[in-house]
Design a protein around this motif. Structure first.
Motif, PDB file in Angstrom:
ATOM      1  N   MET A 286     -11.268  -1.045  13.698  1.00 59.17           N
ATOM      2  CA  MET A 286     -11.883  -2.430  13.309  1.00 59.17           C
ATOM      3  C   MET A 286     -11.360  -3.443  14.505  1.00 59.17           C
ATOM      4  N   GLU A 287     -12.141  -4.106  15.141  1.00 62.44           N
ATOM      5  CA  GLU A 287     -11.793  -5.023  16.090  1.00 62.44           C
ATOM      6  C   GLU A 287     -10.961  -6.441  15.405  1.00 62.44           C
ATOM      7  N   LEU A 288     -10.093  -6.837  15.949  1.00 58.57           N
ATOM      8  CA  LEU A 288      -9.317  -8.100  15.337  1.00 58.57           C
ATOM      9  C   LEU A 288     -10.216  -9.181  14.938  1.00 58.57           C
ATOM     10  N   SER A 289      -9.937  -9.712  13.816  1.00 56.70           N
ATOM     11  CA  SER A 289     -11.269 -10.759  13.632  1.00 56.70           C
ATOM     12  C   SER A 289     -10.432 -11.838  12.652  1.00 56.70           C
ATOM     13  N   TRP A 290     -11.045 -13.101  12.702  1.00 53.64           N
ATOM     14  CA  TRP A 290     -10.501 -14.078  11.979  1.00 53.64           C
ATOM     15  C   TRP A 290     -11.367 -14.222  10.626  1.00 53.64           C
ATOM     16  N   SER A 291     -12.557 -13.209  10.655  1.00 50.83           N
ATOM     17  CA  SER A 291     -13.514 -13.574   9.558  1.00 50.83           C
ATOM     18  C   SER A 291     -13.607 -12.413   8.559  1.00 50.83           C
ATOM     19  N   SER A 292     -12.822 -11.145   8.992  1.00 47.76           N
ATOM     20  CA  SER A 292     -12.685  -9.916   8.197  1.00 47.76           C
ATOM     21  C   SER A 292     -11.394  -9.324   8.089  1.00 47.76           C
ATOM     22  N   THR A 293     -11.321  -8.561   6.813  1.00 44.09           N
ATOM     23  CA  THR A 293      -9.940  -7.904   6.672  1.00 44.09           C
ATOM     24  C   THR A 293     -10.281  -6.484   6.897  1.00 44.09           C
ATOM     25  N   ASP A 294      -9.057  -5.548   7.298  1.00 46.12           N
ATOM     26  CA  ASP A 294      -9.093  -4.280   7.323  1.00 46.12           C
ATOM     27  C   ASP A 294      -7.884  -3.739   6.364  1.00 46.12           C
ATOM     28  N   TRP A 295      -8.365  -3.736   5.036  1.00 43.57           N
ATOM     29  CA  TRP A 295      -7.230  -3.378   3.960  1.00 43.57           C
ATOM     30  C   TRP A 295      -6.623  -1.862   4.178  1.00 43.57           C
ATOM     31  N   LYS A 296      -7.311  -1.176   4.820  1.00 43.90           N
ATOM     32  CA  LYS A 296      -7.240   0.378   4.976  1.00 43.90           C
ATOM     33  C   LYS A 296      -6.132   0.134   6.152  1.00 43.90           C
ATOM     34  N   LYS A 297      -6.220  -0.464   7.156  1.00 47.06           N
ATOM     35  CA  LYS A 297      -5.183  -0.554   8.388  1.00 47.06           C
ATOM     36  C   LYS A 297      -3.954  -1.190   7.936  1.00 47.06           C
ATOM     37  N   ALA A 298      -3.936  -2.213   7.071  1.00 42.40           N
ATOM     38  CA  ALA A 298      -2.896  -3.110   6.579  1.00 42.40           C
ATOM     39  C   ALA A 298      -2.071  -2.051   5.593  1.00 42.40           C
ATOM     40  N   ARG A 299      -2.642  -1.164   4.811  1.00 46.21           N
ATOM     41  CA  ARG A 299      -2.033  -0.426   3.860  1.00 46.21           C
ATOM     42  C   ARG A 299      -1.525   0.754   4.624  1.00 46.21           C
ATOM     43  N   ALA A 300      -2.125   1.457   5.709  1.00 47.82           N
ATOM     44  CA  ALA A 300      -1.742   2.349   6.428  1.00 47.82           C
ATOM     45  C   ALA A 300      -0.501   1.938   7.269  1.00 47.82           C
ATOM     46  N   VAL A 301      -0.369   0.749   7.876  1.00 49.70           N
ATOM     47  CA  VAL A 301       0.703   0.314   8.570  1.00 49.70           C
ATOM     48  C   VAL A 301       1.828   0.220   7.715  1.00 49.70           C
ATOM     49  N   ALA A 302       1.582  -0.368   6.398  1.00 43.36           N
ATOM     50  CA  ALA A 302       2.927  -0.588   5.488  1.00 43.36           C
ATOM     51  C   ALA A 302       3.384   0.877   5.126  1.00 43.36           C
ATOM     52  N   ASP A 303       2.317   1.683   4.936  1.00 47.13           N
ATOM     53  CA  ASP A 303       3.028   3.000   4.287  1.00 47.13           C
ATOM     54  C   ASP A 303       3.748   3.705   5.462  1.00 47.13           C
ATOM     55  N   ASN A 304       3.444   3.714   6.635  1.00 46.63           N
ATOM     56  CA  ASN A 304       3.992   4.374   7.712  1.00 46.63           C
ATOM     57  C   ASN A 304       5.260   3.731   7.799  1.00 46.63           C
ATOM     58  N   LEU A 305       5.655   2.405   7.842  1.00 40.87           N
ATOM     59  CA  LEU A 305       6.830   1.684   7.906  1.00 40.87           C
ATOM     60  C   LEU A 305       7.858   2.082   6.745  1.00 40.87           C
ATOM     61  N   THR A 306       7.447   2.556   5.468  1.00 39.38           N
ATOM     62  CA  THR A 306       8.083   2.573   4.477  1.00 39.38           C
ATOM     63  C   THR A 306       8.079   3.993   4.209  1.00 39.38           C
ATOM     64  N   GLU A 307       7.673   5.068   4.958  1.00 33.65           N
ATOM     65  CA  GLU A 307       7.767   6.488   4.537  1.00 33.65           C
ATOM     66  C   GLU A 307       9.040   7.193   4.327  1.00 33.65           C
ATOM     67  N   ARG A 308      10.013   6.501   5.182  1.00 31.54           N
ATOM     68  CA  ARG A 308      11.371   7.278   5.215  1.00 31.54           C
ATOM     69  C   ARG A 308      12.080   6.945   3.776  1.00 31.54           C
ATOM     70  N   TYR A 309      11.442   5.863   3.088  1.00 32.45           N
ATOM     71  CA  TYR A 309      12.366   5.380   1.806  1.00 32.45           C
ATOM     72  C   TYR A 309      11.687   6.234   0.774  1.00 32.45           C
ATOM     73  N   SER A 310      12.725   6.751  -0.079  1.00 31.96           N
ATOM     74  CA  SER A 310      12.291   7.393  -1.301  1.00 31.96           C
ATOM     75  C   SER A 310      12.559   6.784  -2.757  1.00 31.96           C
ATOM     76  N   ALA A 311      13.141   5.420  -2.548  1.00 31.81           N
ATOM     77  CA  ALA A 311      13.521   4.639  -3.838  1.00 31.81           C
ATOM     78  C   ALA A 311      13.356   3.321  -3.444  1.00 31.81           C
ATOM     79  N   PRO A 312      13.072   2.447  -4.291  1.00 33.54           N
ATOM     80  CA  PRO A 312      13.347   0.946  -4.301  1.00 33.54           C
ATOM     81  C   PRO A 312      14.591   0.600  -4.250  1.00 33.54           C
ATOM     82  N   PRO A 313      14.889  -0.552  -3.619  1.00 32.02           N
ATOM     83  CA  PRO A 313      13.884  -1.572  -3.261  1.00 32.02           C
ATOM     84  C   PRO A 313      13.959  -1.341  -1.707  1.00 32.02           C
ATOM     85  N   ILE A 314      12.826  -1.589  -1.029  1.00 35.05           N
ATOM     86  CA  ILE A 314      12.574  -1.480   0.411  1.00 35.05           C
ATOM     87  C   ILE A 314      13.213  -2.234   1.084  1.00 35.05           C
ATOM     88  N   PRO A 315      14.023  -2.041   2.195  1.00 38.19           N
ATOM     89  CA  PRO A 315      14.741  -2.704   2.859  1.00 38.19           C
ATOM     90  C   PRO A 315      13.983  -3.630   4.203  1.00 38.19           C
TER      91      PRO A 315
END
Length: 164
Positions: free
Chosen positions: A1-30
């Motif tokens: 999806m192209e960057l936009s002021w008028s729409s959201t890309d929930w799937k991308k936002a979740r995927a990026v967050a998941d990728n950044l936290t994949e190395r952590y196995s317990a909270p809290p996330i640093p």
């Protein structure tokens, strides 16, 4: 999806967050460590006369996230996560149109009319409370979960409701 002021890309936002936290196995996330790993400096700053109303902001040109040092740690973590969302997901948009970048208010309710802010909040929620870590314990008391993940009770209520 192209960057936009008028729409959201929930799937991308979740995927990026998941990728950044994949190395952590317990909270809290640093979140501070994660932010700095992405190439931005996090600065805990005195907001001066604006300390009562500003939680933080991103300086896209200098690659810095400024966080209100007077805020409680849970709020600071959310501010870092939210601004990191802008840094990763919206940097090009805000570099092209810096006048559209809003400073994060200290006491914010989601602006239902601003997809970019909604997406940054969604990214922050997924970064701080990854679904893969929450699902196995989602039936625990919300206060205990909030404490374990070091987030506000309000945020944890949102996550539990939206992850189950």
């Amino acid at each position: 999806m192209e960057l936009s002021w008028s729409s959201t890309d929930w799937k991308k936002a979740r995927a990026v967050a998941d990728n950044l936290t994949e190395r952590y196995s317990a909270p809290p996330i640093p979140v501070l460590e994660i932010a700095e790993r992405t190439g931005v400096d996090v600065v805990f700053a005195d907001m001066g006369q604006h300390a009562d109303v500003v939680a933080g902001f991103c300086d896209f040109a200098a690659a810095k996230l400024y966080v209100n040092r007077a805020d409680i740690p849970n709020r600071q973590s959310f501010t870092i996560a939210h601004e990191l969302g802008h840094w990763i997901l919206h940097r090009d948009l805000f570099k092209e149109h810096p006048e559209k970048y809003p400073v994060l208010p200290r006491f914010q309710s989601t602006d239902k009319n601003n997809p970019v802010e909604q997406e940054a909040n969604f990214f922050a929620a997924n970064l701080l409370v990854p679904a893969r870590l929450l699902k196995p314990v989602a039936n625990a008391p919300v206060a205990a979960l909030a404490s374990a993940f070091k987030v506000s009770r309000t945020m944890m209520e949102y996550r539990v409701k939206n992850v189950r």
